[in-house]
Design a protein around this motif. Sequence first.
Motif, PDB file in Angstrom:
ATOM      1  N   ALA A 202     -74.160  26.170  12.064  1.00 55.43           N
ATOM      2  CA  ALA A 202     -73.054  25.386  12.796  1.00 55.43           C
ATOM      3  C   ALA A 202     -73.702  24.572  13.967  1.00 55.43           C
ATOM      4  N   VAL A 203     -74.667  25.509  14.978  1.00 55.26           N
ATOM      5  CA  VAL A 203     -74.895  24.964  16.237  1.00 55.26           C
ATOM      6  C   VAL A 203     -76.143  24.114  15.940  1.00 55.26           C
ATOM      7  N   LEU A 204     -77.130  24.704  14.784  1.00 56.03           N
ATOM      8  CA  LEU A 204     -78.405  23.833  14.417  1.00 56.03           C
ATOM      9  C   LEU A 204     -78.072  22.690  13.882  1.00 56.03           C
ATOM     10  N   LEU A 205     -77.294  22.413  13.250  1.00 56.12           N
ATOM     11  CA  LEU A 205     -76.826  21.169  12.205  1.00 56.12           C
ATOM     12  C   LEU A 205     -75.809  20.158  13.050  1.00 56.12           C
ATOM     13  N   SER A 206     -74.985  20.615  14.085  1.00 57.54           N
ATOM     14  CA  SER A 206     -73.709  19.786  14.422  1.00 57.54           C
ATOM     15  C   SER A 206     -73.985  19.060  15.604  1.00 57.54           C
ATOM     16  N   ASP A 207     -73.336  18.074  15.711  1.00 56.05           N
ATOM     17  CA  ASP A 207     -72.927  17.432  17.011  1.00 56.05           C
ATOM     18  C   ASP A 207     -71.725  17.807  17.749  1.00 56.05           C
ATOM     19  N   ARG A 208     -70.764  18.461  16.808  1.00 53.67           N
ATOM     20  CA  ARG A 208     -69.607  18.983  17.227  1.00 53.67           C
ATOM     21  C   ARG A 208     -69.246  20.045  16.404  1.00 53.67           C
ATOM     22  N   ILE A 209     -68.678  21.328  16.857  1.00 51.31           N
ATOM     23  CA  ILE A 209     -68.053  22.266  15.929  1.00 51.31           C
ATOM     24  C   ILE A 209     -66.580  22.313  16.139  1.00 51.31           C
ATOM     25  N   VAL A 210     -65.987  22.266  15.048  1.00 53.42           N
ATOM     26  CA  VAL A 210     -64.482  22.373  15.075  1.00 53.42           C
ATOM     27  C   VAL A 210     -64.019  23.764  14.661  1.00 53.42           C
ATOM     28  N   MET A 211     -63.660  24.523  15.863  1.00 55.11           N
ATOM     29  CA  MET A 211     -63.204  26.076  15.400  1.00 55.11           C
ATOM     30  C   MET A 211     -61.832  25.990  15.229  1.00 55.11           C
ATOM     31  N   MET A 212     -61.440  26.683  14.256  1.00 54.52           N
ATOM     32  CA  MET A 212     -60.061  26.533  13.501  1.00 54.52           C
ATOM     33  C   MET A 212     -59.215  28.132  13.991  1.00 54.52           C
ATOM     34  N   THR A 213     -58.162  27.883  14.233  1.00 56.49           N
ATOM     35  CA  THR A 213     -57.280  29.259  14.253  1.00 56.49           C
ATOM     36  C   THR A 213     -57.135  29.919  12.960  1.00 56.49           C
ATOM     37  N   ASN A 214     -56.564  30.922  13.003  1.00 56.02           N
ATOM     38  CA  ASN A 214     -56.441  31.805  11.862  1.00 56.02           C
ATOM     39  C   ASN A 214     -54.977  30.965  11.102  1.00 56.02           C
ATOM     40  N   GLY A 215     -54.956  31.279   9.963  1.00 54.87           N
ATOM     41  CA  GLY A 215     -53.735  30.768   9.101  1.00 54.87           C
ATOM     42  C   GLY A 215     -52.696  31.969   9.136  1.00 54.87           C
ATOM     43  N   PRO A 216     -51.545  31.899   8.620  1.00 58.66           N
ATOM     44  CA  PRO A 216     -51.051  30.464   8.002  1.00 58.66           C
ATOM     45  C   PRO A 216     -50.842  29.527   9.374  1.00 58.66           C
ATOM     46  N   SER A 217     -50.363  28.355   8.911  1.00 57.79           N
ATOM     47  CA  SER A 217     -50.068  27.208  10.058  1.00 57.79           C
ATOM     48  C   SER A 217     -51.469  27.343  10.985  1.00 57.79           C
ATOM     49  N   ALA A 218     -52.479  27.119  10.149  1.00 60.65           N
ATOM     50  CA  ALA A 218     -53.953  27.095  11.013  1.00 60.65           C
ATOM     51  C   ALA A 218     -53.934  25.474  11.647  1.00 60.65           C
ATOM     52  N   THR A 219     -54.774  25.592  12.813  1.00 59.34           N
ATOM     53  CA  THR A 219     -54.808  24.155  13.391  1.00 59.34           C
ATOM     54  C   THR A 219     -56.247  24.319  14.127  1.00 59.34           C
ATOM     55  N   VAL A 220     -56.518  23.243  15.013  1.00 61.45           N
ATOM     56  CA  VAL A 220     -57.866  23.080  15.775  1.00 61.45           C
ATOM     57  C   VAL A 220     -57.577  23.690  16.971  1.00 61.45           C
ATOM     58  N   GLY A 221     -58.473  25.059  17.030  1.00 55.71           N
ATOM     59  CA  GLY A 221     -58.434  25.883  18.196  1.00 55.71           C
ATOM     60  C   GLY A 221     -59.253  25.424  19.578  1.00 55.71           C
ATOM     61  N   ARG A 222     -60.292  24.630  19.144  1.00 56.96           N
ATOM     62  CA  ARG A 222     -61.348  24.527  19.902  1.00 56.96           C
ATOM     63  C   ARG A 222     -62.205  23.385  19.380  1.00 56.96           C
ATOM     64  N   ILE A 223     -62.895  22.322  20.238  1.00 58.14           N
ATOM     65  CA  ILE A 223     -63.751  21.651  19.587  1.00 58.14           C
ATOM     66  C   ILE A 223     -64.950  21.644  20.799  1.00 58.14           C
ATOM     67  N   LEU A 224     -66.281  22.152  20.253  1.00 61.05           N
ATOM     68  CA  LEU A 224     -67.394  22.484  21.177  1.00 61.05           C
ATOM     69  C   LEU A 224     -68.284  21.153  20.763  1.00 61.05           C
ATOM     70  N   GLU A 225     -68.628  20.287  21.820  1.00 56.50           N
ATOM     71  CA  GLU A 225     -69.893  19.486  21.948  1.00 56.50           C
ATOM     72  C   GLU A 225     -70.905  20.232  21.937  1.00 56.50           C
ATOM     73  N   VAL A 226     -71.951  19.809  20.930  1.00 57.35           N
ATOM     74  CA  VAL A 226     -73.266  20.433  20.920  1.00 57.35           C
ATOM     75  C   VAL A 226     -74.301  19.139  21.460  1.00 57.35           C
ATOM     76  N   ASP A 227     -74.562  19.519  22.676  1.00 54.22           N
ATOM     77  CA  ASP A 227     -75.638  18.431  23.235  1.00 54.22           C
ATOM     78  C   ASP A 227     -76.853  18.811  23.207  1.00 54.22           C
ATOM     79  N   LEU A 228     -77.350  19.082  21.916  1.00 52.46           N
ATOM     80  CA  LEU A 228     -78.838  19.127  21.837  1.00 52.46           C
ATOM     81  C   LEU A 228     -79.590  17.812  21.226  1.00 52.46           C
ATOM     82  N   LEU A 229     -80.880  17.507  21.618  1.00 53.58           N
ATOM     83  CA  LEU A 229     -81.309  16.462  21.227  1.00 53.58           C
ATOM     84  C   LEU A 229     -81.902  16.542  19.883  1.00 53.58           C
ATOM     85  N   ARG A 230     -81.674  15.374  19.176  1.00 55.19           N
ATOM     86  CA  ARG A 230     -82.218  15.349  17.778  1.00 55.19           C
ATOM     87  C   ARG A 230     -83.569  14.620  17.904  1.00 55.19           C
TER      88      ARG A 230
END
Length: 281
Positions: A202-230
């Motif tokens: 996730a860290v290697l490939l992504s511009d952002r990582i969307v971390m989801m909460t556990n289900g049921p009724s899962a939602t977006v728990g946190r979004i992490l910006e990955v500021d690593l140069l390409r």
Amino acid sequence: MSAYLSIDRVGITFPTPKGPLEVLKDIKLDIAQGEVVSLIGHSGCGKSTVLNIVAGLLEASVGGVLLEEREVKSPGPDRAVVFQQHSLLPWLSVYDNVRLAVDQVFGRSKSRKERHEWTLHNLDLVHMGHALERRPAEISGGMKQRVGIARALAMEPKVLLMDEPFGALDSLTRTHMQDSLLEIQARLNNTVILITHDVDEAVLLSDRIVMMTNGPSATVGRILEVDLLRPRDRLALAEDPTYHHYRAEVVKFLHERHAPAVGQSARAARERPTLRLAANG
């Protein structure tokens, strides 16, 4: 300015013998053109369900998905899916598996010669030009996934959807496939949504990582910006403290969430309705 791809307050509820089961609740995410976004979370948190809604394989109970300000209502070649299992047709060669998709999408807009050259071009992108006449049973698991990616890219999708595409591969092959994806994305600037259980991936490939909460009724728990140069070099990142900071943040989030209840994932799988057949395989 509106987002290139917008997941707008999406929720989905499945009927079950014990009553309605809310799998996703209030998923909101705006994705820019050319961005790579990964979805990560414990099993059963609805990552694949989000992907299937974006692909048009499932219909949201509430909310919706907009791609270039047009509502997504069904599968289409503008959203290609690469699954964990390669889903190649075993009786067709490597070339013919990709050519079939090219013919379906471009049969009326490209000549026979152009479709042939486009098929070869996309197989060359994933370094499979040497195995054109081989059938799936004659190539390795990593090669099969390369062909699946070539088939998806050959459709010129606006969004490439990848559901744990490297999850079934050994670690060395997985590393090669990740590097191939980095190379292809840098060249083509695809918009990519990737499901993974692998924090380093996730860290290697992504511009952002969307971390989801556990289900049921899962939602977006946190979004992490990955500021690593390409372009990104995994060997250089191994010594990069910023990389390790991002990795620690994802691990911390996952560890703060309790693992899903025993049997929950299996129950969800039994109760999930059959997906609509996708033309983009």
